[in-house]
Design a protein around this motif. Structure first.
Motif, PDB file in Angstrom:
ATOM      1  N   UNK A   1      -0.837  -8.273  10.980  1.00 39.52           N
ATOM      2  CA  UNK A   1      -1.377  -7.059  11.609  1.00 39.52           C
ATOM      3  C   UNK A   1      -1.079  -5.823  10.749  1.00 39.52           C
ATOM      4  N   UNK A   2       0.148  -5.719  10.240  1.00 37.64           N
ATOM      5  CA  UNK A   2       0.527  -4.578   9.409  1.00 37.64           C
ATOM      6  C   UNK A   2      -0.299  -4.551   8.122  1.00 37.64           C
ATOM      7  N   UNK A   3      -0.477  -5.710   7.485  1.00 38.20           N
ATOM      8  CA  UNK A   3      -1.269  -5.776   6.263  1.00 38.20           C
ATOM      9  C   UNK A   3      -2.715  -5.361   6.516  1.00 38.20           C
ATOM     10  N   UNK A   4      -3.272  -5.722   7.671  1.00 37.85           N
ATOM     11  CA  UNK A   4      -4.638  -5.317   8.014  1.00 37.85           C
ATOM     12  C   UNK A   4      -4.716  -3.802   8.160  1.00 37.85           C
ATOM     13  N   UNK A   5      -3.689  -3.200   8.785  1.00 33.76           N
ATOM     14  CA  UNK A   5      -3.657  -1.741   8.914  1.00 33.76           C
ATOM     15  C   UNK A   5      -3.528  -1.078   7.552  1.00 33.76           C
ATOM     16  N   UNK A   6      -2.694  -1.646   6.700  1.00 38.40           N
ATOM     17  CA  UNK A   6      -2.536  -1.091   5.350  1.00 38.40           C
ATOM     18  C   UNK A   6      -3.832  -1.183   4.560  1.00 38.40           C
ATOM     19  N   UNK A   7      -4.539  -2.294   4.690  1.00 38.62           N
ATOM     20  CA  UNK A   7      -5.799  -2.451   3.981  1.00 38.62           C
ATOM     21  C   UNK A   7      -6.807  -1.411   4.445  1.00 38.62           C
ATOM     22  N   UNK A   8      -6.901  -1.213   5.758  1.00 36.83           N
ATOM     23  CA  UNK A   8      -7.812  -0.204   6.287  1.00 36.83           C
ATOM     24  C   UNK A   8      -7.442   1.176   5.771  1.00 36.83           C
ATOM     25  N   UNK A   9      -6.161   1.495   5.795  1.00 39.08           N
ATOM     26  CA  UNK A   9      -5.695   2.811   5.323  1.00 39.08           C
ATOM     27  C   UNK A   9      -5.964   2.967   3.833  1.00 39.08           C
ATOM     28  N   UNK A  10      -5.797   1.895   3.068  1.00 37.69           N
ATOM     29  CA  UNK A  10      -6.062   1.980   1.625  1.00 37.69           C
ATOM     30  C   UNK A  10      -7.534   2.283   1.369  1.00 37.69           C
TER      31      UNK A  10
ATOM     32  N   UNK B   1      -8.079   3.872  -2.258  1.00 37.68           N
ATOM     33  CA  UNK B   1      -7.277   3.023  -3.144  1.00 37.68           C
ATOM     34  C   UNK B   1      -7.249   1.599  -2.585  1.00 37.68           C
ATOM     35  N   UNK B   2      -8.412   1.106  -2.241  1.00 43.19           N
ATOM     36  CA  UNK B   2      -8.530  -0.169  -1.550  1.00 43.19           C
ATOM     37  C   UNK B   2      -7.736  -1.278  -2.232  1.00 43.19           C
ATOM     38  N   UNK B   3      -6.965  -1.950  -1.417  1.00 42.42           N
ATOM     39  CA  UNK B   3      -6.213  -3.101  -1.890  1.00 42.42           C
ATOM     40  C   UNK B   3      -4.817  -2.793  -2.389  1.00 42.42           C
ATOM     41  N   UNK B   4      -4.509  -1.529  -2.599  1.00 42.20           N
ATOM     42  CA  UNK B   4      -3.180  -1.168  -3.099  1.00 42.20           C
ATOM     43  C   UNK B   4      -2.227  -1.029  -1.907  1.00 42.20           C
ATOM     44  N   UNK B   5      -1.876  -2.176  -1.331  1.00 47.36           N
ATOM     45  CA  UNK B   5      -1.078  -2.184  -0.111  1.00 47.36           C
ATOM     46  C   UNK B   5       0.342  -1.672  -0.336  1.00 47.36           C
ATOM     47  N   UNK B   6       0.893  -1.933  -1.504  1.00 43.45           N
ATOM     48  CA  UNK B   6       2.249  -1.460  -1.780  1.00 43.45           C
ATOM     49  C   UNK B   6       2.311   0.064  -1.772  1.00 43.45           C
ATOM     50  N   UNK B   7       1.324   0.688  -2.392  1.00 46.03           N
ATOM     51  CA  UNK B   7       1.300   2.145  -2.425  1.00 46.03           C
ATOM     52  C   UNK B   7       1.097   2.717  -1.026  1.00 46.03           C
ATOM     53  N   UNK B   8       0.185   2.146  -0.265  1.00 42.75           N
ATOM     54  CA  UNK B   8      -0.066   2.634   1.090  1.00 42.75           C
ATOM     55  C   UNK B   8       1.164   2.408   1.971  1.00 42.75           C
ATOM     56  N   UNK B   9       1.832   1.289   1.802  1.00 43.38           N
ATOM     57  CA  UNK B   9       3.048   1.036   2.563  1.00 43.38           C
ATOM     58  C   UNK B   9       4.096   2.108   2.245  1.00 43.38           C
ATOM     59  N   UNK B  10       4.219   2.465   0.986  1.00 46.27           N
ATOM     60  CA  UNK B  10       5.168   3.501   0.584  1.00 46.27           C
ATOM     61  C   UNK B  10       4.758   4.865   1.151  1.00 46.27           C
ATOM     62  N   UNK B  11       3.483   5.158   1.121  1.00 48.07           N
ATOM     63  CA  UNK B  11       2.988   6.419   1.689  1.00 48.07           C
ATOM     64  C   UNK B  11       3.304   6.475   3.183  1.00 48.07           C
TER      65      UNK B  11
END
Length: 91
Positions: free
Chosen positions: A49-58, A63-73
């Protein structure tokens, strides 16, 4: 010996407040494997669920797909919110 009902109630309680390793709950030693599998299943669901939210936010940030950066943001955003709350509470 804990009953099946006891185990299901433990799972329900833990899911609402998963701050301990459920499989190490005193009195439920005989259910260790089941409880460990349950904890891992819930963690996997929440990560998905968290990864899906991160993907949407990316995607929203361009910055689609950059989940590490979005997680840090998102982490930094939460830290800023907490700091703002602390400042407000000091006033």
């Amino acid at each position: 010996m804990k009953s099946r009902e006891d185990v299901e109630q433990l799972k329900k309680n833990w899911k609402c407040d998963p701050l301990w390793d459920i499989e190490r709950t005193e009195g439920f030693e005989e259910y260790y494997d089941e409880l460990l599998a349950y904890r891992n299943e819930i963690y996997a669901e929440r990560k998905k669920e968290w990864d899906a939210k991160l993907l949407q936010r990316s995607r929203e940030l361009g910055i689609e797909g950059n989940l590490k950066l979005v997680d840090y943001i998102e982490y930094l955003k939460r830290r800023i919110e907490l700091l703002e709350e602390m400042i407000v509470s000091l006033k």
